[in-house]
Structures are given as structure tokens and as C-alpha cells.
Design an enzyme around this catalytic site. Structure first.
Site, short mmCIF file in Angstrom:
data_model
loop_
_atom_site.label_atom_id
_atom_site.label_comp_id
_atom_site.label_asym_id
_atom_site.label_seq_id
_atom_site.Cartn_x
_atom_site.Cartn_y
_atom_site.Cartn_z
N LYS A 189 6.77 -16.65 -1.48
CA LYS A 189 5.47 -16.74 -0.80
C LYS A 189 4.73 -18.00 -1.22
O LYS A 189 4.29 -18.79 -0.38
CB LYS A 189 4.64 -15.49 -1.11
CG LYS A 189 3.28 -15.49 -0.46
CD LYS A 189 2.52 -14.20 -0.71
CE LYS A 189 2.09 -14.07 -2.13
NZ LYS A 189 1.23 -12.91 -2.39
N ASP A 208 2.36 -12.62 3.16
CA ASP A 208 1.42 -12.06 2.19
C ASP A 208 1.02 -10.66 2.68
O ASP A 208 1.62 -10.13 3.62
CB ASP A 208 0.21 -12.99 2.02
CG ASP A 208 -0.73 -12.91 3.21
OD1 ASP A 208 -0.28 -12.45 4.29
OD2 ASP A 208 -1.91 -13.27 3.08
#
Ligand code: SF4
Length: 291
Positions: A189, A208
Site C-alpha cells: 500500500k 486502503d
């Protein structure tokens, strides 16, 4: 009957006979019920309190077996509407270099971007370079990042990343996924955020909490694991849209498609969305489309 006693009138509700009275349904609800009774429920689909559609919106039928939530036309329409809603959104973390973005992203775990943005200006004024961070111990950094939460782990990650960047990458944040993943505290991420937002490289899709939730609500994935969600999104979203799509969905998650009570009545994706936890719907609800 003794004098003076008047027999009671039967109650209108019929409660004395234990008989319930059915109230007439509003015409729209009655029509919906008749329709459901006639067609039966589709597997995985339970029509739910369909409100009258606003003028100009056509109620699409999705109960048919041919409905495919990741059909290219549907995905393209979602992307088109996101472009209209959020034409030029970017990363909300304040930064002026790849290193600052990396630090801000590490600090944003379990925190808000606004909270991180309150901390980082002073932090980068105090320690203006990667080398300055690399010269610290995690304990020295801790008081500076305490308000972002989990500050001990975050300090270790930031100082560890700085030391590795100085030792192995000549003081420059690498612009390759594999190298970024060697840095302490950096997973896909964070690496995707740095690659996409700073280096403009589309190596993957940022997943996310917002992208996770909304991709499932929109039935773009049925997965729960961020890595698998990313794989699903990479298959159906054109590569040139990967960076912008993440930003758009993150903004959508903050503004409208919030976790507990999404503002569906204000959402321009509404008639494409069949999420089970919608707060208002003009279309069938899909029980498997859960956040
Ligand atoms: S209609 Fe509601 S649940 Fe669906 S994307 Fe919009 S805000 Fe989210």
C-alpha cells in the site's frame, strides 16, 4: 344485562378477536411486493425498500442471471462517474519529496491524514533530509510523532527506512516496487502510494480501508484480503486509471461512501450500486455486496 351498563363497541382494530388489521401499503410498496411475489427472489438478491426513483433516473434491472458486476460497460460507467465527481484529486498527505511522502504514509497507519499533516511540517523542519533521520535513534524520534499513534513502531520504521535508503540507495527513495518493499514499515500500500503519487508509476492499485470497503460495495471484488482485492482491481481497471482511481475512491470514502452510514441519496453512483448496507436505494440490493 344490569341496568346502566352499555355494551362496549367492538374496537376498530379487532383486537378483542385477536385479529390484526392490515394497513394498506403505499402504492409503490404494494407494486414492489406484487412484483417480488410474481418473480420470486433471485439468488443472492433481496430487493429492499426501493424508494421511488428520482426523475430522470431509470431503474436498471439486475435480477437477471446475465448481471455481471465487473462487465466492462459497468466498470467504465463507474469510472466515468468518478471522473465527473472527482476530476483531479491527489494524495491528501502534505509532502514535497518522495522521502516526505514515504514518512507521511508510514505515519498515517491507524491515523488520519489531517492528523499526520499537523505533525509533519514541524518534523521536516527539524530533520530536513533523509540523512538527518538516519542519524537518529527511534527513541529520539518518538516524541515528534507520538500524536499519530503507535509511535514506537512508526519511529522504528521511519528511522530504519532512512538508514536503509542512505546505506543501500545513495540517499534516494527507490522508484521500484521490489526495492521499496525492502524498507522497514513499507508494504504494497505504502509503496503504491509513493510510486503512484510521487513517481507517477502505476505498478498497482492502492488498497486502503476506503478502497477495500467501496470496491466490495460496488461488487468490483468479493475478496477480503487487500492483495487479492488489488489483483481483482488490476484486472478490470485500465492501467492508466490505477493511480487516479485509488485517489477518487479514497475521496469518495471520505465524503460520501463513509463506513457506517453512507450518504447514498447524495451519491451519483447510486443506481449502479447494490450494496447490502446502502442507506437509500432505487435498485435491488445484493446481499453478497457487503462492505
Ligand atoms: S450508493 Fe451508497 S454505498 Fe453505494 S457507492 Fe454510493 S454512497 Fe457508497
Amino acid at each position: 344485562m344490569p341496568r346502566g351498563m352499555v355494551p362496549r363497541k367492538p374496537a376498530r382494530t379487532g383486537r378483542q378477536d385477536k385479529v390484526g388489521v392490515r394497513r394498506a401499503l403505499p402504492p409503490a410498496k404494494a407494486a414492489e411486493r406484487r412484483k417480488n411475489a410474481a418473480h420470486g427472489a433471485s439468488p443472492g438478491v433481496s430487493p429492499r425498500r426501493a424508494e421511488p426513483a428520482p426523475k430522470g433516473r431509470k431503474k436498471p434491472s439486475t435480477g437477471s442471471a446475465s448481471y455481471n458486476p465487473v462487465a466492462p460497460d459497468r466498470v467504465a460507467e463507474i469510472l466515468r462517474r468518478l471522473d465527473q465527481l472527482y476530476p483531479s484529486v491527489t494524495c491528501a498527505l502534505t509532502h514535497s519529496s518522495a522521502w516526505e511522502l514515504l514518512v507521511a504514509k508510514i505515519l498515517s497507519a491507524q491515523s488520519t491524514d489531517a492528523n499526520v499533516n499537523r505533525v509533519t511540517p514541524e518534523l521536516f523542519r527539524k530533520y530536513p533530509t533523509v540523512e538527518a533521520f538516519a542519524a537518529l535513534t527511534p527513541e529520539q524520534l518518538e516524541p515528534n510523532v507520538r500524536s499519530t499513534g503507535f509511535f514506537r513502531n512508526k519511529s522504528k520504521s521511519v528511522v530504519g527506512a532512512a538508514k536503509k535508503i542512505v546505506a543501500d540507495y545513495g540517499g534516494q527513495v527507490p522508484d521500484e516496487m521490489e526495492k521499496l518493499l525492502t524498507l522497514p514499515g513499507v508494504a504494497r500500500k505504502t509503496a503504491n502510494v509513493v510510486l503512484g503519487s510521487w513517481f507517477k508509476k502505476a505498478d498497482g492499485v492502492v488498497v486502503d480501508t476506503h478502497v477495500h470497503r467501496i470496491s466490495r460495495r460496488l461488487e468490483l471484488t468479493t475478496e477480503n484480503d487487500p492483495r487479492k482485492i488489488e489483483q481483482d482491481l488490476m484486472k478490470i481497471i485500465p492501467r492508466e486509471k490505477w493511480i487516479l482511481f485509488s485517489h477518487q475512491i479514497i475521496w469518495h470514502g471520505r465524503k460520501l461512501c463513509i463506513a457506517r452510514k453512507p450518504k447514498c441519496a447524495d451519491c451519483s453512483l447510486e443506481n449502479l450500486c447494490h450494496a447490502a448496507d446502502k442507506t437509500w436505494s432505487t435498485v435491488d440490493i445484493h446481499e453478497n455486496a457487503k462492505a
